[in-house]
Scaffold this motif. Structure first.
Motif, mmCIF file in Angstrom:
data_model
loop_
_atom_site.group_PDB
_atom_site.id
_atom_site.type_symbol
_atom_site.label_atom_id
_atom_site.label_comp_id
_atom_site.label_asym_id
_atom_site.label_seq_id
_atom_site.Cartn_x
_atom_site.Cartn_y
_atom_site.Cartn_z
ATOM 1 N N TYR A 171 21.605 83.923 0.584
ATOM 2 C CA TYR A 171 21.703 83.931 -0.994
ATOM 3 C C TYR A 171 20.265 83.958 -1.551
ATOM 4 C CZ TYR A 171 26.703 83.611 -1.262
ATOM 5 O OH TYR A 171 28.118 83.894 -1.114
ATOM 6 N N GLU A 172 19.047 83.258 -0.701
ATOM 7 C CA GLU A 172 17.864 83.012 -1.352
ATOM 8 C C GLU A 172 16.957 84.419 -0.971
ATOM 9 O OE1 GLU A 172 16.257 79.568 0.279
ATOM 10 O OE2 GLU A 172 17.126 78.251 -1.426
ATOM 11 N N HIS A 173 17.288 85.016 0.129
ATOM 12 C CA HIS A 173 16.402 86.046 0.550
ATOM 13 C C HIS A 173 17.120 87.342 0.763
ATOM 14 C CE1 HIS A 173 13.549 82.967 1.035
ATOM 15 N NE2 HIS A 173 14.105 82.066 1.902
ATOM 16 N N ASP A 216 24.116 75.771 11.383
ATOM 17 C CA ASP A 216 23.388 76.923 11.532
ATOM 18 C C ASP A 216 24.338 77.832 10.469
ATOM 19 O OD1 ASP A 216 21.527 76.279 13.259
ATOM 20 O OD2 ASP A 216 22.322 77.729 14.801
ATOM 21 N N PHE A 217 25.346 77.959 10.307
ATOM 22 C CA PHE A 217 26.257 78.706 9.482
ATOM 23 C C PHE A 217 25.914 78.232 8.085
ATOM 24 C CE2 PHE A 217 29.618 79.234 6.369
ATOM 25 C CZ PHE A 217 30.087 80.552 6.621
ATOM 26 N N SER A 218 25.659 77.224 7.605
ATOM 27 C CA SER A 218 25.209 76.683 6.156
ATOM 28 C C SER A 218 23.996 77.257 5.972
ATOM 29 C CB SER A 218 25.335 75.375 6.067
ATOM 30 O OG SER A 218 26.694 74.877 6.438
ATOM 31 N N ARG A 219 23.103 77.141 6.995
ATOM 32 C CA ARG A 219 21.766 77.509 6.802
ATOM 33 C C ARG A 219 21.604 78.967 6.640
ATOM 34 N NH1 ARG A 219 20.270 73.232 10.600
ATOM 35 N NH2 ARG A 219 20.722 74.492 12.303
ATOM 36 N N THR A 220 22.482 79.820 7.685
ATOM 37 C CA THR A 220 22.700 81.496 7.462
ATOM 38 C C THR A 220 22.889 81.723 5.950
ATOM 39 O OG1 THR A 220 23.058 81.380 9.891
ATOM 40 C CG2 THR A 220 23.789 83.325 8.122
ATOM 41 N N MET A 221 23.941 80.914 5.537
ATOM 42 C CA MET A 221 24.535 81.458 4.027
ATOM 43 C C MET A 221 23.383 80.979 2.999
ATOM 44 S SD MET A 221 27.342 82.827 4.672
ATOM 45 C CE MET A 221 27.699 83.237 3.087
ATOM 46 N N VAL A 222 22.769 79.799 3.222
ATOM 47 C CA VAL A 222 21.643 79.799 2.084
ATOM 48 C C VAL A 222 20.458 80.554 2.098
ATOM 49 C CG1 VAL A 222 20.012 78.205 1.655
ATOM 50 C CG2 VAL A 222 22.193 77.296 2.126
ATOM 51 N N ASP A 223 20.183 80.919 3.431
ATOM 52 C CA ASP A 223 19.067 82.166 3.585
ATOM 53 C C ASP A 223 19.583 83.611 3.014
ATOM 54 O OD1 ASP A 223 16.656 82.938 4.870
ATOM 55 O OD2 ASP A 223 18.059 84.263 5.939
ATOM 56 N N VAL A 271 22.509 93.177 -4.096
ATOM 57 C CA VAL A 271 23.405 94.022 -4.082
ATOM 58 C C VAL A 271 24.446 94.167 -2.782
ATOM 59 C CG1 VAL A 271 23.841 96.515 -4.353
ATOM 60 C CG2 VAL A 271 22.065 95.288 -5.734
ATOM 61 N N ALA A 272 23.752 93.906 -1.632
ATOM 62 C CA ALA A 272 24.476 93.709 -0.450
ATOM 63 C C ALA A 272 25.123 92.682 -0.328
ATOM 64 C CB ALA A 272 23.636 94.192 0.826
ATOM 65 N N ILE A 273 24.930 91.718 -0.804
ATOM 66 C CA ILE A 273 25.611 90.197 -0.537
ATOM 67 C C ILE A 273 26.851 90.365 -1.466
ATOM 68 C CG2 ILE A 273 25.505 87.785 -0.735
ATOM 69 C CD1 ILE A 273 22.572 88.000 -0.092
ATOM 70 N N HIS A 274 26.689 90.921 -2.764
ATOM 71 C CA HIS A 274 27.677 90.674 -3.622
ATOM 72 C C HIS A 274 28.509 92.089 -3.741
ATOM 73 C CE1 HIS A 274 26.402 86.578 -4.337
ATOM 74 N NE2 HIS A 274 25.100 87.005 -4.569
ATOM 75 N N GLY A 275 27.991 93.080 -3.387
ATOM 76 C CA GLY A 275 28.655 94.221 -3.398
ATOM 77 C C GLY A 275 30.077 94.487 -2.683
ATOM 78 N N TYR A 276 30.805 95.491 -2.886
ATOM 79 C CA TYR A 276 32.040 95.766 -2.200
ATOM 80 C C TYR A 276 31.659 95.910 -0.747
ATOM 81 C CZ TYR A 276 34.742 96.603 -6.675
ATOM 82 O OH TYR A 276 35.307 96.258 -7.816
ATOM 83 N N SER A 277 32.384 95.406 -0.009
ATOM 84 C CA SER A 277 32.304 96.071 1.552
ATOM 85 C C SER A 277 33.004 97.333 1.590
ATOM 86 C CB SER A 277 33.102 94.809 2.299
ATOM 87 O OG SER A 277 33.403 95.340 3.592
ATOM 88 N N PRO A 278 32.607 98.107 2.616
ATOM 89 C CA PRO A 278 33.416 99.472 2.967
ATOM 90 C C PRO A 278 34.664 98.987 3.073
ATOM 91 C CG PRO A 278 31.239 99.373 3.783
ATOM 92 C CD PRO A 278 31.251 97.937 3.428
ATOM 93 N N SER A 279 35.515 99.682 2.805
ATOM 94 C CA SER A 279 37.145 99.526 3.132
ATOM 95 C C SER A 279 37.533 99.199 4.606
ATOM 96 C CB SER A 279 37.783 100.608 2.625
ATOM 97 O OG SER A 279 37.628 101.694 3.426
ATOM 98 N N LEU A 280 36.644 99.538 5.520
ATOM 99 C CA LEU A 280 37.037 99.137 6.879
ATOM 100 C C LEU A 280 35.955 98.098 7.142
ATOM 101 C CD1 LEU A 280 37.631 102.655 8.637
ATOM 102 C CD2 LEU A 280 39.281 101.310 7.458
ATOM 103 N N GLY A 281 35.303 97.419 6.509
ATOM 104 C CA GLY A 281 34.393 96.494 6.864
ATOM 105 C C GLY A 281 32.964 96.630 7.057
#
Length: 396
Positions: free
Chosen positions: A59-61, A50-57, A65-75
């Motif tokens: 990256y695909e969908h 499920d984790f692998s499928r979640t990560m694939v999903d 910008v949210a996936i690869h952007g900076y995280s807020p400093s507190l998460g």
């Protein structure tokens, strides 16, 4: 001029890493399948599908910008909320997302927790046997680590020695349960006694004493048991966690600090950790991994193999004649060596291609650690080598 402190540390290379490197080199000579490498605590089961499928999903969908952007400093707020909800559901707590600080693994969590509640010159207490990296973790804050001698009868807490060591300079107590290297699971009675003693000493000394609870093995518990949740017993608890073991994601470096909502200044501690990040260069774990684990918080890898391996080794070791406390969890077992010098014992074991870790670096002389996060088939094949080693070297 280079930093002399870190230069000096080059001479103190991790014993575990050194043995692991030896095992890899020996494997090139005789085939790694013939090296019984019990050195490194690297999970041997895959991450959940499920984790692998979640990560694939993601990256695909997902939104790039949210996936690869900076995280807020507190998460990422949605991730923090999901972690809080999971902890509340599982352990009857009352966290909010504001009490959660995502980190790069449990090491990052410990680094922030220690700096949040100590200052240079303070004292931190931990209990042998302990993870050797606690020394540089604590020293890096400017605090001093005091190690309480082990209770080798069952590897719970040696309370007599602990009480004798407590003093007004102690600002934090660091525990690790389930424990690396002993495999011990601190009982409810142990945690209750620890909490009562810390509350009494807070009153006596007139200042807070924080409990820093290192819990990356929380889900690896045997015999159908569970690990009592330390924060339930003591308000001033900072829980440090990693998904390295439960989800078999050590290389992803993802964990968190959870601040007990009833802790002193609970509402300030996570924002303070954000400031600590500015000085340590932490700056939050990757956004994609935060988002991924938040989708599988109620899952684990198939952890049952560790209990299978533990039972095989425990039965074999006791049959051979080793003195060993049966682990309650983790993927480590911590038998007594067959001579006082554990390092000499482990060097002799190398002649049989048994890679065992001597106990001195864990703060207990005369024992050795076996990390049995390896294939069960290899565990079975190692037993004749253990038998031959004990017979030929020690007459058992």
């Amino acid at each position: 001029m280079i930093n002399e402190h870190y230069k000096a540390m080059l001479g103190g290379k991790s014993v575990i890493r050194t043995l692991s490197e030896y095992a890899t080199a020996r494997g090139k000579e005789i085939g790694y399948e013939n090296v019984f490498d019990y050195s490194l605590g690297n999970p041997s089961v895959p991450a959940p599908a499920d984790f692998s499928r979640t990560m694939v999903d993601l990256y695909e969908h997902g939104d790039p910008v949210a996936i690869h952007g900076y995280s807020p400093s507190l998460g990422i707020p949605s991730v923090k909320d999901a972690i809080a909800e999971s902890l509340n559901r599982r352990f009857d707590m009352d966290y909010t997302g504001n009490h959660i600080f995502p980190t790069t693994g449990a090491a990052g969590a410990l680094a922030h927790a220690m700096r949040a509640v100590t200052k240079p010159g303070d004292e931190v207490i931990t209990f042998a046997p302990y993870f050797p990296e606690y020394q540089p973790y604590v020293e890096g804050t400017g605090a001093h680590l005091t190690v309480i001698p082990a209770d080798t009868e069952n590897f719970q807490i040696n309370f007599e020695a602990f009480e004798a060591a407590l003093n007004p300079g102690v600002q934090a107590v660091l525990i690790n349960t389930p424990n690396n290297p002993s495999g011990a699971v601190y009982s409810a009675a142990t945690l209750d006694k620890l909490a009562g003693l810390l509350r009494a000493k807070q009153e006596e000394y007139g200042h807070d004493i924080f409990l820093i609870s290192d819990e990356p093995y929380r889900e690896i518990v045997f015999d159908g048991a569970t690990q009592p949740y330390p924060a339930k017993y003591y308000d001033n608890t900072l829980t440090c966690y990693s998904w390295s073991k439960s989800l078999s994601l050590p290389g992803e470096r993802i964990g968190y600090v959870a601040v007990n909502p009833r802790a002193t200044d609970a509402e300030l501690l996570v924002p303070m950790m954000g400031q600590i990040s500015r000085g340590t260069g932490h700056n939050c774990p990757p956004s994609s991994i935060q988002l991924g684990v938040a989708k599988v918080l109620d899952e684990t890898s198939d952890l049952g193999v560790y209990e299978t391996n533990m039972n095989l080794l425990y039965d074999a070791l006791t049959s051979i004649g080793f003195d060993v406390v049966r682990p309650g969890g983790t993927f480590y077992i911590f038998p007594k060596a067959l001579e006082e010098d554990a390092t000499a014992f482990c060097m002799k074991a190398k002649e049989y291609d048994l890679i065992l870790v001597p106990s001195e670096s864990f703060g207990v002389p005369g024992y050795f650690r076996m990390a049995y996060c390896i294939d069960t088939e290899k565990v079975k094949r190692s037993i004749p080598a253990l038998e031959r080693f004990a017979r030929e070297q020690y007459g058992l």
